[in-house]
Design an enzyme around this catalytic site. Structure first.
Site, short mmCIF file in Angstrom:
data_model
loop_
_atom_site.label_atom_id
_atom_site.label_comp_id
_atom_site.label_asym_id
_atom_site.label_seq_id
_atom_site.Cartn_x
_atom_site.Cartn_y
_atom_site.Cartn_z
N HIS A 1 -41.45 -39.87 -55.63
CA HIS A 1 -40.22 -39.21 -55.20
C HIS A 1 -40.52 -38.26 -54.04
O HIS A 1 -41.58 -37.64 -53.98
CB HIS A 1 -39.58 -38.45 -56.36
CG HIS A 1 -39.11 -39.37 -57.44
ND1 HIS A 1 -38.84 -38.95 -58.72
CD2 HIS A 1 -38.85 -40.71 -57.42
CE1 HIS A 1 -38.44 -39.97 -59.45
NE2 HIS A 1 -38.43 -41.05 -58.68
N GLU B 1 -37.77 -35.83 -47.20
CA GLU B 1 -38.46 -35.87 -45.92
C GLU B 1 -37.49 -35.85 -44.73
O GLU B 1 -36.36 -36.33 -44.83
CB GLU B 1 -39.36 -37.11 -45.83
CG GLU B 1 -38.65 -38.44 -45.89
CD GLU B 1 -39.61 -39.62 -46.00
OE1 GLU B 1 -40.72 -39.45 -46.57
OE2 GLU B 1 -39.27 -40.72 -45.53
N HIS C 1 -31.33 -47.81 -57.22
CA HIS C 1 -32.14 -49.03 -57.34
C HIS C 1 -32.80 -49.17 -58.71
O HIS C 1 -33.69 -49.98 -58.90
CB HIS C 1 -33.18 -49.16 -56.21
CG HIS C 1 -34.07 -47.96 -56.00
ND1 HIS C 1 -34.31 -47.45 -54.76
CD2 HIS C 1 -34.78 -47.21 -56.87
CE1 HIS C 1 -35.14 -46.41 -54.86
NE2 HIS C 1 -35.45 -46.25 -56.12
N PRO D 1 -37.11 -47.77 -48.00
CA PRO D 1 -38.17 -46.98 -47.39
C PRO D 1 -39.48 -47.75 -47.32
O PRO D 1 -39.68 -48.74 -48.04
CB PRO D 1 -38.29 -45.79 -48.35
CG PRO D 1 -37.93 -46.38 -49.68
CD PRO D 1 -36.86 -47.40 -49.41
N HIS E 1 -36.55 -52.65 -52.82
CA HIS E 1 -36.23 -51.21 -52.82
C HIS E 1 -37.27 -50.42 -52.06
O HIS E 1 -37.23 -49.19 -52.03
CB HIS E 1 -36.08 -50.69 -54.25
CG HIS E 1 -37.36 -50.34 -54.95
ND1 HIS E 1 -38.46 -51.17 -54.97
CD2 HIS E 1 -37.70 -49.24 -55.69
CE1 HIS E 1 -39.42 -50.60 -55.69
NE2 HIS E 1 -38.99 -49.43 -56.13
N GLY E 2 -38.23 -51.11 -51.45
CA GLY E 2 -39.24 -50.44 -50.66
C GLY E 2 -40.32 -51.43 -50.27
O GLY E 2 -40.09 -52.64 -50.27
N ALA E 3 -41.51 -50.89 -49.95
CA ALA E 3 -42.62 -51.77 -49.57
C ALA E 3 -43.28 -52.38 -50.80
O ALA E 3 -43.79 -53.50 -50.75
CB ALA E 3 -43.65 -50.98 -48.76
#
Length: 474
Positions: free
Chosen positions: A229, A232, A340, A372, A396-398
């Protein structure tokens, strides 16, 4: 003339193969052996159909009570999996570990499963893999949603130019620290506590569990968890004007947050997963996929609690974004957010299903979402294409390349500092388990889901805050 009553005779009139069957045979062949067999079978059928009517009968009262007790015994039968289960769609298969694929194969065997899909950032989890999407018929799977219910992304795009941020980084760092709070179990006290309408929701009174969690929810409102979490600042770039968001081509300062429903969601998930496992008996390989019938009291309670936790997660992001906006000034040009770790009622192939997205972004046609990368890799603002083969979903991301344990063991602090320096990223907090090298290449992931989403803008992290100790969420 045959008088002896057999087990087959009893089975034919509705008795089950259990202890009562033996009791009945013993009783009738001792006490009713001299009577007409057909008359005795009629009597026994009436007894089995309505045992409560025979409780006062001197000869059959004990047997009637045994039939009632047997009917009320907890059911411990293991629900069989569907061995000829349908396949599922998979995106970016070459970069997905076998563990995640095997978990998805098991999920497809549930008798309530309608369809499944695995996103290109998938990796092994508990029950449904992270990056797994599962559509179920009239059933909700607590571990198909995940422990951090309603974990979500939120993005605020400011009218503040990139140059202003670069020239005033000390101020932004100061406010990033002052306006955010991180870590498992962390919360606010006294006058520090924020307020939000979500705390007034009637759902907090539906049962003692939620009622007892209200104070914890209030304390943690506007905080972020541990693990991956973050809060940024970064620069978001639009290569073209976006009419839907009413934002011109250009580079803007943006605030991006990732967190969930904190202790509220974690405790709800744990409670209803345990409850589901006690009700829905599955084989060992599938036990973490225990589900609740949506028509049952337990299923309805979880659905209500899950939605409350999701709205609470959204409220946490709103509090963070509002505080940060007041602190740094500027106007919010647009805001986008998405869950997500959640489940939705949706229509798939003409029927209503419960779509579980455990670490997957909703990507229905025209639906906006945020995917992200890592603390040094870009993230993407996307618009869904509504691909039904992917159950209207995207990554939902990498996705993790290394487990947390592997990352801590194999990555040094010096390596991590050098990567951050090379990318011009200021990091506050975070453990080695969240190092950029622990994640897959986000560009490879995005290339694997071109059929699922269109990229609207690219977000580049510049200043990242995470839990100081790299702690996991409660």
């Amino acid at each position: 003339m045959e008088r002896l009553i057999t087990g087959t005779d009893l089975l034919n009139i509705g008795f089950k193969e259990n202890a009562v069957l033996g009791m009945t045979l013993d009783l009738v062949n001792r006490k009713y052996a001299s009577q007409d067999k057909e008359e005795v079978l009629v009597l026994l059928k009436n007894l089995n159909d309505a045992p409560e009517s025979f409780l006062e009968d001197e000869a059959l009262g004990n047997l009637a009570q045994a039939i009632i007790d047997e009917a009320n015994k907890p059911k411990n039968e293991v629900i069989p999996l569907v061995e000829n289960a349908n396949g599922y769609t998979i995106y970016g298969e070459q970069n997905i570990e076998e563990g995640a694929k095997n978990q998805m194969k098991v999920a497809m065997k549930l008798p309530v499963t309608v369809a499944g899909s695995l996103m290109p950032d998938a990796h092994q989890g508990y029950g449904l893999p992270i990056g797994g999407v599962l559509a179920a018929k009239n059933a909700i799977i607590p571990y198909g949603v995940g422990v951090d219910i309603g974990c979500r992304m939120a993005l605020s795009i400011y009218d503040i130019p990139e140059s202003f941020f670069m020239e005033n980084q000390a101020k932004f760092k100061r406010e990033l620290i002052a306006q955010s709070k991180f870590g498992a179990g962390q919360g606010f006290k006294g006058k520090e506590k924020a307020n939000h309408d979500v705390l007034d929701r009637d759902e907090f009174n539906i049962n003692p569990l939620l009622k007892n969690l209200k104070d914890k929810a209030w304390s943690q409102l506007g905080t972020s968890g541990g693990g991956n979490h973050f809060v940024e600042f970064g620069i978001i770039e639009f290569e073209h004007r976006d009419e839907m968001l009413n934002i011109d081509k250009g580079r803007y300062l943006a605030l991006l947050t990732h967190s969930g429903s904190r202790g509220l969601g974690g405790i709800v998930a744990g409670h209803y997963t345990k409850l589901a496992k006690s009700i829905c008996k599955l084989s060992r390989e599938a036990e973490n996929l225990a589900y609740l019938d949506m028509n049952s009291q337990e299923g309805m309670e979880y659905w209500i609690a899950m939605n409350l936790a999701g709205d609470y997660a959204s409220a946490c992001h709103q509090v963070i974004h509002d505080k940060m906006t007041r602190a740094v000034g500027g106007k919010v040009l647009a805001k986008v957010e998405n869950h997500h770790n959640f489940a939705w009622k949706e229509i798939l192939n003409g029927e209503e299903v419960i779509v579980h997205r455990k670490g997957a972004t909703p990507a229905g046609k025209g639906v906006m979402g945020i995917i992200p990368g890592s603390m040094t890799a870009p993230g993407f603002l996307v618009r869904g294409k509504g691909e039904e083969n992917a159950i209207n979903s995207a990554s939902h991301g990498a996705g993790r390349l290394m487990s947390r344990t592997q990352a801590i063991k194999n990555i040094t602090r010096d390596d991590m500092r050098q990567v951050l320096k090379d990318h011009g990223v200021t990091l506050i907090g975070a453990g080695k388990d969240e190092a950029p090298m622990a994640y897959k290449d986000i560009n490879t992931v995005m290339a694997s889901q071109k059929d699922l989403v269109d990229v609207v803008a690219k977000f580049t992290p510049k200043m990242v805050r995470m839990a100081d100790d790299g702690s996991r969420e409660d």
